[in-house]
Each structure stands twice: as structure tokens, then as C-alpha cells.
Design a protein around this motif. Structure first.
Motif, short mmCIF file in Angstrom:
data_model
loop_
_atom_site.label_atom_id
_atom_site.label_comp_id
_atom_site.label_asym_id
_atom_site.label_seq_id
_atom_site.Cartn_x
_atom_site.Cartn_y
_atom_site.Cartn_z
N ASP A 26 -15.64 -6.98 2.79
CA ASP A 26 -14.13 -6.51 3.14
C ASP A 26 -13.71 -7.33 4.39
N ASP B 175 -11.79 -9.96 1.99
CA ASP B 175 -11.11 -8.85 1.37
C ASP B 175 -10.10 -9.06 0.35
N GLU C 185 -13.16 -11.46 -3.06
CA GLU C 185 -13.15 -10.34 -3.92
C GLU C 185 -11.93 -10.13 -4.48
MG MG Z 1 -13.02 -4.55 -0.66
#
Ligand code: MG
Ligand code: C2E
Ligand code: MG
Ligand code: MG
Length: 287
Positions: free
Chosen positions: A181, A203, A237
Motif C-alpha cells: 500500500d 497502492d 496493485e
Molecule cells: Mg492495497
């Protein structure tokens, strides 16, 4: 009339709050001992290398198979478990389940596929965590480099000295360490360089609006450049479409994870998972 309605609205709201807190209490009570009853399940989401198209590993994401409510995502119980302390037991369950899976693949002669697990703040605060992980790996006959730990900025910044020590101990066991993140906390990559990290996961919130959002594209390019200067592998991500993928690939991002390739899936589905990216095959031959 209006007043009566207002009164009802307040009443209704209060009732909902009570219901929600009762639910919370009930859930919290149900959570106690759930790991011992084996009510959890791991789902696996692949990470793909953008240069080769190969799967480099999977992230294990926990689900709670609640006896009445069905399969619950982490958002509905992790914070409760953090508050009650049950997260320590859940974390231990996850560690054991991941090692059990790694050992099963090894026993079946499968190519090594590292598993990443997410650590919570309470687990991370435990001075004995490195020993515990080491012991679990040894009991399963596994080398440390098959296990990756995902930690967060807040988790290391809370007690940086302890974090540096613990991460160094984990490195000695051979574990890989990933900053999850990244960008949502208050640390900079410069601050993170004192921790022994292997990779940084950008993130999802920064990935979501690329390539259209000028701020997000600038931030991502900066994270990739600086991360590479610090010899860190960069993973994005939450990649959900081809445009995001093309942007990340063009700017030298190393790996991606996201629904575009695969949602987290049960292990049985992971076995048959194959996908091609451009003309580069994704090599996924699992039992
Ligand atoms: Mg995340
Ligand atoms: P995370 O570690 O950042 O995991 C990524 C989350 O994003 C996962 O949600 C995953 O399903 C979701 N995701 C992946 N690709 C995409 C995408 O392309 N689009 C969208 N919209 N979402 C995507 P999940 O499984 O619900 O987990 C949420 C969080 O719960 C995790 O975030 C992690 O912080 C925590 N968590 C999960 N498993 C564990 C665990 O075993 N222990 C601890 N302490 N926390 C866990
Ligand atoms: Mg994670
Ligand atoms: Mg993440």
C-alpha cells in the motif's frame, strides 16, 4: 409532522447504530477461537513479471468462512481482530496455512512459487515473530526465500528501531520483505531506505486513474524511478485494465497484480490458471 419524522429518523438511526454495534459484538464473539476451528481460508492472487509475463509468486489473502454469514472478506473482520487481539492467532493460522501449501507444492515436485502473507501491527510488535516464522519454516522443511512478508508504512514507522531490528532478523532467515500500500502512509522512500526491503507495492489508489490523471502518473513515475535507484522492485496493485498495464510497462514497473489478470482465487483454481500476455506466455504449471 416534520418534527415527528425527524424524531423517527433519529430513532431509526439510533436503532441502526445499536444493531451495528450488536453485530460487531456478535462478530467479535464469533471470531474468538475461529482459527482453532479452522474457519479461515486463503485465496491466492498472482503477481506477474512485466518483462517476462511469468507469475513470480502469489499473495495469500485471508477469508473467514463464518458458520452463518458465509465467506467474509478481511474488511469485515481484520479491524475487529486487531482490536480484540485475535489477529495474532489469525496471523499464526495464515502463516501455518501458507507454509503447509508451500510444503505440499514442494512434495508434489512443483516449481517453486513464493507466497506472500500480510502482517498486522500486533503481530509485528511481537519480538518473537522472526523466531516463530523460522520455526514454522523449519517444521515444514522450507527455505525462507519461499515466503514473503507484506508490511505497511504505519507498521514500521510506529517503532522504527524495533522494525529495523525485526526486519534484519527476517532477512537473515531469507524472507523477502515488501512494503504494501505504498503512498498511503506518511513515509517517503528516502525514509524507507533504512529498512531492508526487497520491493514496494504502489497502492491501488494511485493506479486506479492512470494514464488519465496527471498527478497519479507523476507520482507513479517518481516512485518507480526512486525505487529503482534504491534497488527496490516495484509492483503495482489493483491493475484492472490494459491501459493501466501499458502505462506501467512503458514506465518500467517490474510486476503487477490485479483483477485484469486475476482475482484472488482458491488454490484449486490456481492450479489451472494460465493466461497469455501479448505473445509472452505466462508460465503457470502448478499441480
Ligand atoms: Mg492495497
Ligand atoms: P492488501 O494486502 O493491499 O491486498 C490487496 C487487496 O486488493 C485484496 O483485497 C485484493 O483482493 C484487492 N485487489 C487486488 N486486485 C484488485 C483490483 O484489481 N481491483 C480491486 N478493486 N481490488 C483488488 P482483500 O482480499 O479484501 O484484502 C484487503 C486487505 O485485508 C489486504 O489489503 C490486507 O491489508 C488485509 N489482509 C488480507 N489478508 C490478510 C491477512 O492474512 N492478515 C492481515 N493482517 N491482513 C490481511
Ligand atoms: Mg498485501
Ligand atoms: Mg496491498
Amino acid at each position: 409532522q416534520a418534527k415527528a419524522q425527524g424524531g423517527n429518523a433519529v430513532c431509526h438511526y439510533a436503532a441502526e447504530m445499536v444493531a451495528a454495534s450488536v453485530n460487531r459484538l456478535e462478530l467479535q464473539a464469533d471470531l474468538r477461537g475461529a482459527a482453532g476451528r479452522d474457519e479461515f481460508k486463503l485465496m491466492y492472487q498472482p503477481k506477474l513479471d512485466l518483462a517476462t509475463g511469468r507469475m513470480t509468486g502469489v499473495e495469500a489473502l485471508v477469508r473467514w468462512q463464518h458458520p452463518r454469514l458465509g465467506l467474509l472478506p478481511p474488511a469485515s473482520f481484520i479491524s475487529l481482530a486487531e482490536a480484540s487481539g485475535d489477529i495474532v492467532e489469525i496471523g499464526r493460522w495464515v502463516l501455518h496455512a501458507a507454509c503447509h501449501q508451500l510444503a505440499a507444492w514442494r512434495a508434489a515436485g512443483q516449481p517453486a512459487l513464493p507466497i506472500a502473507i500480510n502482517l498486522s501491527a500486533l503481530q509485528f510488535a511481537d519480538r518473537n515473530l522472526a523466531n516463530e516464522i523460522d520455526g514454522t519454516l523449519q517444521r515444514h522443511g522450507l527455505p525462507g526465500n519461499l515466503l514473503e512478508l507484506e508490511i505497511t508504512e504505519s507498521l514500521v514507522m510506529k517503532d522504527p528501531l524495533h522494525a529495523a531490528e525485526l526486519l534484519a532478523a527476517m532477512r537473515r532467515i531469507g524472507l523477502r520483505i515488501s512494503m504494501d500500500d505504498f503512498g498511503t502512509g506518511y513515509s517517503s522512500l528516502a525514509q524507507l531506505k533504512r529498512f531492508p526491503l526487497d520491493s514496494v507495492k504502489i497502492d491501488r489508489s494511485f493506479v486506479q486513474d492512470i494514464p488519465h490523471d496527471a498527478n497519479d502518473t507523476a507520482i507513479i513515475k517518481a516512485i518507480i524511478a526512486m525505487g529503482h535507484a534504491l534497488k527496490l522492485k516495484i509492483i503495482a496493485e489493483g491493475v484492472e485494465n490494459a491501459e493501466q498495464l501499458a502505462f506501467l510497462q512503458h514506465h518500467g514497473c517490474d510486476e503487477i497484480q490485479g483483477f485484469y489478470f486475476s482475482k484472488p482465487m482458491p488454490v484449486e483454481q490456481l492450479y489451472g490458471f494460465t493466461r497469455t500476455h501479448k505473445d509472452k506466455p505466462t508460465i503457470l504449471r502448478l499441480v
